[in-house]
Write an enzyme that holds these catalytic residues in place. Sequence first.
Site, mmCIF file in Angstrom:
data_model
loop_
_atom_site.group_PDB
_atom_site.id
_atom_site.type_symbol
_atom_site.label_atom_id
_atom_site.label_comp_id
_atom_site.label_asym_id
_atom_site.label_seq_id
_atom_site.Cartn_x
_atom_site.Cartn_y
_atom_site.Cartn_z
ATOM 1 C CG HIS A 31 -1.965 -1.037 1.209
ATOM 2 N ND1 HIS A 31 -3.041 -1.011 0.363
ATOM 3 C CD2 HIS A 31 -2.096 -2.180 1.933
ATOM 4 C CE1 HIS A 31 -3.802 -2.076 0.561
ATOM 5 N NE2 HIS A 31 -3.247 -2.805 1.511
ATOM 6 C CB CYS B 244 -1.901 3.116 -5.699
ATOM 7 S SG CYS B 244 -2.958 1.730 -6.140
#
Length: 261
Positions: A169, A235
Amino acid sequence: MTEQKSPTNRAMPALLIAGSLGGVGAIMVGLLSLAPAVDDGSGPGPIAQPEPSTVQIQNAGAFVLPPTVGPGGKNTPLTPARLDAPPPLAAEPLVAPIPAPKKVGVKATKVRPTRIKIPKLKVNAVIGAVTLDKKGNLTTPPLSKPNRTGWYRYSPLPGELGPSVINGHVSTRKGAAVFSRLRELAKGDHIYVYRSDKKVTRFTVSGIEQVSKSTFPTARVYGNTDGSQLRLITCGGIYNKKAHSYTDNIVVYATLSKKKG
């Protein structure tokens, strides 16, 4: 996780254009070639990072992308390479892959990566396992464990022939996560991956890019390679609060440059 296109639809454009990337080695070709981009945007919003729309503006109307993945570096905008571009060339001399463990006995079949260290980013994280969900999307580590990374269990073990894939993440509801600074890596930086069989692998970054999830370079990331390589994925880009998702992925490419154990 937000809804994504099926991996087959996502992979087809890349595979049609970059079919020549099929390489050597008995890695899980079918699963790897269909694996989608990582959707890591379950947090409340993006952490501080350079304005992502710059890349989009630079390429707007021109439709001309670099023929190779860029080296990255301080104050260097991350741009995507052409969809048919190969993985970037190694920054250091290649090291022969570690032979795959023999499929004999319980111990040999359970070798797995256990920890990843990235000195430049002060990352020292446990590696769990991730796979594909029922919709064919690549899963991510639990949001409750923001400092955990995930090894795609159908990719090669780090150090063995082919591209090993580890994701993490960039942010969660509690703030920055394990790969929040991944975009800072540049060609020549080192990444260390430790394995349960006591082997230690060092990978050297060869390139880094920021790509749209709608045009994810599936073949370049998951396709077979002639040596041992590593892919780190998180991301990036613009955060969509309604969809709880980022627009882009940051992809780091690295090659095996040292091994011991």
